[in-house]
Structures are given as structure tokens and as C-alpha cells.
Design an enzyme around this catalytic site. Structure first.
Site, PDB file in Angstrom:
ATOM      1  N   ARG A  51     -20.711  51.087  21.447  1.00 20.30           N
ATOM      2  CA  ARG A  51     -21.553  52.016  20.668  1.00 20.30           C
ATOM      3  C   ARG A  51     -22.789  52.459  21.453  1.00 20.30           C
ATOM      4  O   ARG A  51     -23.366  53.497  21.162  1.00 20.30           O
ATOM      5  CB  ARG A  51     -21.995  51.342  19.368  1.00 20.30           C
ATOM      6  CG  ARG A  51     -20.870  51.108  18.377  1.00 20.30           C
ATOM      7  CD  ARG A  51     -21.313  50.196  17.277  1.00 20.30           C
ATOM      8  NE  ARG A  51     -21.860  48.954  17.862  1.00 20.30           N
ATOM      9  CZ  ARG A  51     -22.371  47.958  17.170  1.00 20.30           C
ATOM     10  NH1 ARG A  51     -22.433  48.032  15.864  1.00 20.30           N
ATOM     11  NH2 ARG A  51     -22.830  46.881  17.774  1.00 20.30           N
ATOM     12  N   LYS A 147      -9.614  34.312  22.483  1.00 22.27           N
ATOM     13  CA  LYS A 147     -10.004  33.515  21.325  1.00 22.27           C
ATOM     14  C   LYS A 147     -11.349  33.978  20.763  1.00 22.27           C
ATOM     15  O   LYS A 147     -12.151  34.491  21.542  1.00 22.27           O
ATOM     16  CB  LYS A 147     -10.069  32.030  21.706  1.00 22.27           C
ATOM     17  CG  LYS A 147     -11.305  31.681  22.531  1.00 22.27           C
ATOM     18  CD  LYS A 147     -11.539  30.203  22.627  1.00 22.27           C
ATOM     19  CE  LYS A 147     -12.911  29.968  23.206  1.00 22.27           C
ATOM     20  NZ  LYS A 147     -13.290  28.594  23.402  1.00 22.27           N
ATOM     21  N   HIS A 177      -8.166  31.532  29.268  1.00 24.13           N
ATOM     22  CA  HIS A 177      -8.525  31.587  30.686  1.00 24.13           C
ATOM     23  C   HIS A 177      -8.216  30.281  31.420  1.00 24.13           C
ATOM     24  O   HIS A 177      -8.144  30.252  32.642  1.00 24.13           O
ATOM     25  CB  HIS A 177      -9.975  32.043  30.894  1.00 24.13           C
ATOM     26  CG  HIS A 177     -10.994  31.061  30.445  1.00 24.13           C
ATOM     27  ND1 HIS A 177     -11.505  31.053  29.180  1.00 24.13           N
ATOM     28  CD2 HIS A 177     -11.603  30.055  31.106  1.00 24.13           C
ATOM     29  CE1 HIS A 177     -12.378  30.080  29.074  1.00 24.13           C
ATOM     30  NE2 HIS A 177     -12.465  29.458  30.230  1.00 24.13           N
ATOM     31  N   LYS A 181      -6.385  29.410  35.718  1.00 20.53           N
ATOM     32  CA  LYS A 181      -6.980  28.600  36.782  1.00 20.53           C
ATOM     33  C   LYS A 181      -5.921  28.210  37.813  1.00 20.53           C
ATOM     34  O   LYS A 181      -4.799  27.855  37.471  1.00 20.53           O
ATOM     35  CB  LYS A 181      -7.627  27.337  36.182  1.00 20.53           C
ATOM     36  CG  LYS A 181      -8.921  27.667  35.437  1.00 20.53           C
ATOM     37  CD  LYS A 181      -9.599  26.431  34.937  1.00 20.53           C
ATOM     38  CE  LYS A 181     -10.910  26.774  34.247  1.00 20.53           C
ATOM     39  NZ  LYS A 181     -11.952  27.211  35.180  1.00 20.53           N
ATOM     40  N   GLU A 215     -18.585  19.237  28.380  1.00 24.46           N
ATOM     41  CA  GLU A 215     -19.636  20.206  28.707  1.00 24.46           C
ATOM     42  C   GLU A 215     -20.989  19.514  28.635  1.00 24.46           C
ATOM     43  O   GLU A 215     -21.163  18.566  27.865  1.00 24.46           O
ATOM     44  CB  GLU A 215     -19.607  21.360  27.703  1.00 24.46           C
ATOM     45  CG  GLU A 215     -18.319  22.160  27.703  1.00 24.46           C
ATOM     46  CD  GLU A 215     -18.348  23.249  26.636  1.00 24.46           C
ATOM     47  OE1 GLU A 215     -18.685  24.383  26.973  1.00 24.46           O
ATOM     48  OE2 GLU A 215     -18.047  22.940  25.478  1.00 24.46           O
ATOM     49  N   ASP A 234     -12.481  25.364  18.313  1.00 27.96           N
ATOM     50  CA  ASP A 234     -13.003  26.107  19.458  1.00 27.96           C
ATOM     51  C   ASP A 234     -12.330  25.708  20.776  1.00 27.96           C
ATOM     52  O   ASP A 234     -12.210  26.532  21.677  1.00 27.96           O
ATOM     53  CB  ASP A 234     -14.527  25.865  19.560  1.00 27.96           C
ATOM     54  CG  ASP A 234     -15.194  26.827  20.531  1.00 27.96           C
ATOM     55  OD1 ASP A 234     -14.903  28.033  20.453  1.00 27.96           O
ATOM     56  OD2 ASP A 234     -15.994  26.370  21.376  1.00 27.96           O
ATOM     57  N   HIS A 239      -7.451  25.702  24.291  1.00 29.47           N
ATOM     58  CA  HIS A 239      -7.472  25.273  25.698  1.00 29.47           C
ATOM     59  C   HIS A 239      -6.765  23.922  25.927  1.00 29.47           C
ATOM     60  O   HIS A 239      -5.909  23.793  26.793  1.00 29.47           O
ATOM     61  CB  HIS A 239      -8.900  25.166  26.216  1.00 29.47           C
ATOM     62  CG  HIS A 239      -9.699  26.421  26.062  1.00 29.47           C
ATOM     63  ND1 HIS A 239      -9.214  27.654  26.400  1.00 29.47           N
ATOM     64  CD2 HIS A 239     -10.955  26.643  25.587  1.00 29.47           C
ATOM     65  CE1 HIS A 239     -10.130  28.575  26.160  1.00 29.47           C
ATOM     66  NE2 HIS A 239     -11.193  27.988  25.663  1.00 29.47           N
ATOM     67  N   LYS A 330     -19.711  18.640  23.562  1.00 27.21           N
ATOM     68  CA  LYS A 330     -20.889  19.294  24.138  1.00 27.21           C
ATOM     69  C   LYS A 330     -21.980  18.261  24.402  1.00 27.21           C
ATOM     70  O   LYS A 330     -22.016  17.211  23.783  1.00 27.21           O
ATOM     71  CB  LYS A 330     -21.397  20.352  23.158  1.00 27.21           C
ATOM     72  CG  LYS A 330     -20.388  21.468  22.974  1.00 27.21           C
ATOM     73  CD  LYS A 330     -21.010  22.701  22.377  1.00 27.21           C
ATOM     74  CE  LYS A 330     -20.035  23.846  22.399  1.00 27.21           C
ATOM     75  NZ  LYS A 330     -19.811  24.422  23.735  1.00 27.21           N
TER      76      LYS A 330
HETATM   77  P1  NAP Z   1     -21.133  40.448  22.889  1.00 31.64           P
HETATM   78  O1  NAP Z   1     -21.983  40.148  24.071  1.00 31.64           O
HETATM   79  O2  NAP Z   1     -21.752  40.413  21.522  1.00 31.64           O
HETATM   80  O3  NAP Z   1     -20.494  41.881  23.136  1.00 31.64           O
HETATM   81  C1  NAP Z   1     -19.833  42.594  22.126  1.00 31.64           C
HETATM   82  C2  NAP Z   1     -19.503  43.980  22.643  1.00 31.64           C
HETATM   83  O4  NAP Z   1     -18.871  44.700  21.596  1.00 31.64           O
HETATM   84  C3  NAP Z   1     -20.716  44.772  23.057  1.00 31.64           C
HETATM   85  O5  NAP Z   1     -20.403  45.540  24.208  1.00 31.64           O
HETATM   86  C4  NAP Z   1     -20.927  45.716  21.873  1.00 31.64           C
HETATM   87  O6  NAP Z   1     -21.571  46.870  22.353  1.00 31.64           O
HETATM   88  C5  NAP Z   1     -19.493  45.977  21.446  1.00 31.64           C
HETATM   89  N1  NAP Z   1     -19.362  46.375  20.040  1.00 31.64           N
HETATM   90  C6  NAP Z   1     -19.852  45.738  18.946  1.00 31.64           C
HETATM   91  N2  NAP Z   1     -19.534  46.422  17.828  1.00 31.64           N
HETATM   92  C7  NAP Z   1     -18.826  47.509  18.225  1.00 31.64           C
HETATM   93  C8  NAP Z   1     -18.229  48.600  17.549  1.00 31.64           C
HETATM   94  N3  NAP Z   1     -18.306  48.735  16.197  1.00 31.64           N
HETATM   95  N4  NAP Z   1     -17.593  49.529  18.258  1.00 31.64           N
HETATM   96  C9  NAP Z   1     -17.510  49.444  19.609  1.00 31.64           C
HETATM   97  N5  NAP Z   1     -18.066  48.449  20.311  1.00 31.64           N
HETATM   98  C10 NAP Z   1     -18.719  47.481  19.634  1.00 31.64           C
HETATM   99  O7  NAP Z   1     -19.861  39.479  22.807  1.00 31.64           O
HETATM  100  P2  NAP Z   1     -19.095  38.771  24.037  1.00 31.64           P
HETATM  101  O8  NAP Z   1     -19.729  37.460  24.292  1.00 31.64           O
HETATM  102  O9  NAP Z   1     -18.974  39.729  25.148  1.00 31.64           O
HETATM  103  O10 NAP Z   1     -17.683  38.446  23.379  1.00 31.64           O
HETATM  104  C11 NAP Z   1     -16.673  39.419  23.218  1.00 31.64           C
HETATM  105  C12 NAP Z   1     -15.409  38.727  22.736  1.00 31.64           C
HETATM  106  O11 NAP Z   1     -14.948  37.795  23.718  1.00 31.64           O
HETATM  107  C13 NAP Z   1     -15.597  37.895  21.475  1.00 31.64           C
HETATM  108  O12 NAP Z   1     -14.410  37.952  20.717  1.00 31.64           O
HETATM  109  C14 NAP Z   1     -15.808  36.493  21.996  1.00 31.64           C
HETATM  110  O13 NAP Z   1     -15.437  35.518  21.045  1.00 31.64           O
HETATM  111  C15 NAP Z   1     -14.858  36.490  23.180  1.00 31.64           C
HETATM  112  N6  NAP Z   1     -15.237  35.533  24.225  1.00 31.64           N
HETATM  113  C16 NAP Z   1     -16.420  35.649  24.904  1.00 31.64           C
HETATM  114  C17 NAP Z   1     -16.725  34.762  25.934  1.00 31.64           C
HETATM  115  C18 NAP Z   1     -18.007  34.886  26.755  1.00 31.64           C
HETATM  116  O14 NAP Z   1     -18.131  34.178  27.767  1.00 31.64           O
HETATM  117  N7  NAP Z   1     -18.947  35.713  26.380  1.00 31.64           N
HETATM  118  C19 NAP Z   1     -15.821  33.734  26.258  1.00 31.64           C
HETATM  119  C20 NAP Z   1     -14.631  33.644  25.541  1.00 31.64           C
HETATM  120  C21 NAP Z   1     -14.350  34.548  24.537  1.00 31.64           C
HETATM  121  P3  NAP Z   1     -22.434  47.873  21.441  1.00 31.64           P
HETATM  122  O15 NAP Z   1     -23.401  47.032  20.690  1.00 31.64           O
HETATM  123  O16 NAP Z   1     -23.023  48.789  22.425  1.00 31.64           O
HETATM  124  O17 NAP Z   1     -21.454  48.556  20.539  1.00 31.64           O
END
Ligand code: NAP
Length: 484
Positions: A51, A147, A177, A181, A215, A234, A239, A330
Site C-alpha cells: 500500500r 507460516k 525455510h 537449509k 533461541e 509457532d 519446523h 526462547k
Molecule cells: P510486515 O513487516 O508487517 O510486512 C507486511 C507487508 O505487507 C508490508 O510490506 C505491508 O506494506 C504489506 N501490506 C499490509 N497490508 C497490505 C494490504 N492491505 N495490501 C497490500 N500490502 C499490504 O510483516 P513481515 O514480518 O514481513 O511478515 C510477512 C509474512 O511473513 C507474515 O505472514 C509473517 O508471519 C511471515 N513471516 C515473516 C518472517 C520474518 O522474518 N519477518 C519470518 C517468517 C514468516 P504496506 O503497509 O505498505 O501495505
């Protein structure tokens, strides 16, 4: 020995959530590393979509900053400008109409088309529907999700059904992920590429198996999410379960997606229900300087576990009688992930029973982090003239030195994204696997909820609650030390 890099075909990859944490920390730096290695071709396109109001130029700056922040070493490879020129951006709101038609010109006919859903799970179904509604899906399209894949069996089934309404199973790539590995894949190579281990790989010769994912961090900023989930949902359901499958599965007839996933599924279905006395849950306590788990999640009455240890059994001919101990938590002593396969002692010691000098059971350690690698402990004679004294020494099977620096293992995400482009689902979870894992997990969680089980407190920097140690002591066994 230098590993061969085989370039993938040109592709269009749309990253929904391309401005988010996962995209900036893992996906984009990973793609850049593949570009530096020559695996990602110049003809590829990466389209960020979220967005946030910006344009392609603004997005290139976001990505450049992310690469410098999260992978300063690769930032030096000298191809950053060329990589950034492959990036485009479109402002799209998953919940609305805006941006969808504008996305279409970014996609080329005749190219592999991948949509990475790097957004919260509540948007997975909506994105699938929108993509189909706006006619952006073709036969070469695939989606990537990660996940949490549901919160329980019912929600996992719902998610599978929703995605299945728009995409064939062969187009859905569910990332774990851990499966990306290097060492995890090496585990399969060691098991199925050699004749040495397979004859011993059963209850007759293996005493027990330990899977540890420890962790040092707490729940950080994810307290709200984590408190509704806990270590079982989680970490164990996905995993640790995947690691257990790779250790326990029968040899697939081929290293091919459905053969491998069929065998993993059989393992999950053979997992026995876990009785309450084989489960230990814990919550980290406060220290003088750090908050407790309950303070971290701002829920003074939370009964969610930040640690869990389980003694599991697999009811089949290969494994009946061999316990699989799993633990994860954790704020533990060290950050480490490993699988330890403990073999039975030699049936008779010709060298006497002296614990100090006699032979020790062999142990195969598959280490996922840090320092990925595989080690086999073997008993040999202590060098020197001091008589027949035996020592247990590690046999390093990673050959890191022989492979050299150029063979540095790619990060799990890099490898998995390249597999998405190649259309290889072997290292991705199939929908029925995810559902089977929940079908095993749900009754365990419902059990402790019905019993009003209260997690045991444990000290920060420890190996978890004392009850977790007892889980093995009762069986006359011991956890391996948690160390980095
Ligand atoms: P995040 O930092 O909150 O990022 C969410 C992304 O979604 C942002 O780019 C946001 O951008 C976009 N977004 C939110 N609402 C939206 C909408 N209505 N339309 C289009 N885009 C939208 O979350 P994240 O940590 O990257 O995690 C993303 C996913 O990966 C989640 O399902 C999480 O559980 C999974 N995950 C993350 C990690 C990690 O290391 N971070 C690890 C494993 C799994 P805007 O606000 O600009 O729209």
C-alpha cells in the site's frame, strides 16, 4: 571443488508486502545474492507491491538500503545497480480495487510468473481471489506462502480450500525455510546417497533422537501474535515436524516432489498421540534487568508456552520403541538448532566397561545453526603408547574446507525462491502434510487447555524448566548441552 551455478529462466516475481520486514531482511537480499552468483538472469523482473505510496525509483532506494543493512557483505559484489534496474513497484491494496489493473503491464506472457505473499496470513485468501479476479493468473503462475498456515486443523483446511479454489496444488509453494537449509538437504544425501547408514537407521540400532531448536531472543515485538500461538504452534507444528519427517521417513522411490512428500506424510500420520506426562511447557521468568514472558506479551494471566519439550513415538516397524525427543524455546542458553541421532552402544565391549576408557555410542549430529554441518562421533584408540585407551572423536562430514569459500551455502530463502522459479516443489510442504501436522497437534493443545495446564517457569539463559531434564532422566537418558 566449486559448486556449479545453473541460471534459471527469466521470470516475473511479484512480492506482495515488498516493503515489509521479511522482504527487506530475507527475500530481496537473497535474490541479490543469486543475481551476484549468476543464477538469477538479467531478464528477470521483481515487482514490489504494497500500500505504501512510492514508485519504482523509490522502491529501488528501499531495496538498496535493505541490502546494505541486512547483507553488507553481498552489497559489495559490484552488481547492485544492475540488480536494482530489474526492480519495479506498484501501489496495490489487497483489500481494495486500486493498483490491480496497473499490475498487469508489469507481467510478461511466456515467462514464469510467481507471486510471493509476504504479508500477514489474513491476506492470503484475499490475494489469491484478487489475482484471479483481475485475470493475472496463467498456467505458469505460482504462489508462495509461509507460516502461519492456519491456527489449527479447521483453519488450515479453510486456507487450503480457499487457495485451492484459484490455484492447483502444483502452483502452491508453502515455504518452511528449515527445508531450504543446506544441512537439511545434506541429511537426505547422507541417508539416501550412502549404504552405510540406512541399514542402521531403525529402532534396532538407534537408541533415540533429539531435535533441539533453541533461541536466545524473547518474543520481541511479536508478543501479541506469539501469545495466541506459543511454541507448539509457532515451531513444533512446522519446523520441528519437518525435521522429524526427514529423519524418520522411508527412502522415497525418487527425489521428486510427490515421492518425498508422500513419505513425509506417512511419518506424520504414524505419530502417536502424546500423553500429558510426555509434555513439558515453560515460560521464561523475569531477571533483574529483563521482563518475564508475561510482561513481554503484556498478559499477566497468559498460559502460553515459550518453551516446549515432548517425547514422541512413531508407530511403524522402523521406529517402534525409539523415542523422538523434541524441544524448542526462547531466551535459552544459546542459539542453536540441531538433530542428534544417538546410536545404541556396541553389543559387547571387548575393551572393558570402564566409562573413561571404553567405547562410547556413536552419535550423528546434524547441525542447522550456527555453523551448519554434519558430524559423526566415532570411537578410536587414543594416540600414543599408553595402552588401549579409547576416545570418542568427531568425524566432520561437511567438507567445508574441501569445498572452499566459493561453495558457500546459499541462504535457505535464496535456494527456495530459485526452486519456485524452477518449478520444483520437493522442498515445499503439500497441503495434506500441513493438515496432518495440525491433526496431530490439535489434540495435544486441546489436552493441556482442558487440564488448565500452567507452564513451568524457567530461568533466562537456562536449558528450560527442570521438568524437561526429567523427561529424559526418567528414560535414563540426557539432553545434549545447548551450546552455540
Ligand atoms: P510486515 O513487516 O508487517 O510486512 C507486511 C507487508 O505487507 C508490508 O510490506 C505491508 O506494506 C504489506 N501490506 C499490509 N497490508 C497490505 C494490504 N492491505 N495490501 C497490500 N500490502 C499490504 O510483516 P513481515 O514480518 O514481513 O511478515 C510477512 C509474512 O511473513 C507474515 O505472514 C509473517 O508471519 C511471515 N513471516 C515473516 C518472517 C520474518 O522474518 N519477518 C519470518 C517468517 C514468516 P504496506 O503497509 O505498505 O501495505
Amino acid at each position: 571443488m566449486v559448486s556449479r551455478v545453473i541460471p534459471v529462466d527469466p521470470f516475473d516475481l511479484v512480492i506482495f508486502g515488498g516493503t515489509g520486514d521479511l522482504a527487506r531482511r530475507k527475500i530481496l537480499p537473497g535474490l541479490y545474492r543469486r543475481f551476484c552468483s549468476g543464477q538469477m538472469p538479467e531478464g528477470a523482473r521483481i515487482i514490489g507491491a504494497a500500500r505504501t505510496e512510492t514508485d519504482s525509483e523509490g522502491y529501488r532506494k528501499i531495496v538498496s538500503d535493505a541490502i546494505h543493512e541486512f547483507d553488507p557483505k553481498s552489497a559489495q559484489c559490484g552488481k547492485l545497480d544492475a540488480f536494482l534496474s530489474l526492480l519495479e513497484y506498484e501501489t496495490v491494496d489487497a483489500m481494495g480495487e486500486a493498483g490491480w489493473n496497473e499490475l498487469r503491464p508489469h507481467l510478461r506472457d511466456g515467462h514464469v510468473r510467481a507471486f510471493y505473499f509476504s504479508v500477514g496470513p489474513s491476506l492470503f485468501g484475499i490475494l489469491a481471489e484478487r489475482l484471479s479476479h483481475f485475470g493475472l493468473v496463467d498456467d505458469e503462475s505460482r504462489i508462495v506462502i509461509e507460516k502461519p498456515l492456519g491456527h489449527d486443523l479447521a483453519t488450515a483446511k479453510e486456507l487450503n480450500a480457499t487457495l485451492g479454489a484459484y490455484f492447483d496444488e502444483s502452483q502452491i509453494y508453502r515455504i518452511d525455510h528449515y527445508l531450504g537449509k543446506e544441512t537439511v538437504q545434506n541429511l537426505m544425501a547422507v541417508r539416501f546417497g550412502n549404504i552405510l547408514f540406512e541399514p542402521l537407521w531403525n529402532a534396532q540400532h538407534i537408541d533415540h533422537i533429539q531435535i533441539t531448536v533453541a533461541e536466545t531472543v524473547g518474543v520481541g515485538g511479536r508478543g501479541g501474535y506469539y501469545d495466541k500461538s506459543g511454541a507448539m504452534r509457532d515451531m513444533v507444528q512446522n519446523h520441528l515436524m519437518q525435521l522429524l519427517c526427514l529423519i524418520a521417513m522411508e527412502p522415497p522411490s525418487q527425489f521428486e516432489p510427490n515421492s518425498v512428500r508422500d513419505e513425509k506424510l506417512k511419518v506424520i500420520r504414524a505419530l502417536q498421540p502424546v500423553p500429558p506426562h510426555h509434555i513439558v511447557r515453560g515460560q521464561y521468568d523475569a531477571t533483574d534487568s529483563e521482563p518475564s514472558y508475561r510482561e513481554d506479551v503484556e498478559n499477566a494471566r497468559s498460559f502460553t508456552e515459550s518453551f516446549i519439550a515432548l517425547r514422541c513415538e512413531i508407530a511403524n516397524w522402523r521406529w517402534a520403541g525409539t523415542p523422538f525427543y523434541m524441544r524448542t524455546g526462547k531466551k535459552l542458553k544459546a542459539r542453536t538448532s540441531e538433530i542428534a541421532v544417538r546410536f545404541k552402544p556396541a553389543p559387547h565391549s571387548i575393551f572393558g566397561e570402564d566409562k573413561e576408557t571404553g567405547s562410547q555410542p556413536n552419535e550423528l549430529i546434524i547441525r542447522l545453526q550456527p555453523n551448519e554441518g554434519i558430524t559423526l562421533s566415532v570411537t578410536i584408540k587414543e594416540p600414543g603408547p599408553g595402552g588401549m585407551r579409547l576416545v570418542n572423536v568427531p568425524l566432520d562430514m561437511t567438507f567445508a574446507e574441501a569445498l572452499g569459500e566459493e561453495a558457500e551455502a546459499p541462504d535457505a530463502y535464496e535456494r527456495l525462491i530459485m526452486d519456485v522459479i524452477r518449478g520444483n516443489q520437493t522442498l515445499f510442504m503439500r497441503g495434506d502434510e500441513v493438515e496432518a501436522a495440525w491433526a496431530w497437534t490439535d489434540p495435544i493443545i486441546e489436552g493441556w487447555q482442558a487440564r488448565h495446564d500452567v507452564p513451568k517457569l524457567y530461568d533466562v539463559g537456562s536449558a528450560g524448566p527442570d521438568d524437561a531434564l526429567m523427561l529424559l532422566h526418567r528414560d535414563n537418558r540426557k539432553w545434549r548441552d545447548i551450546k552455540a
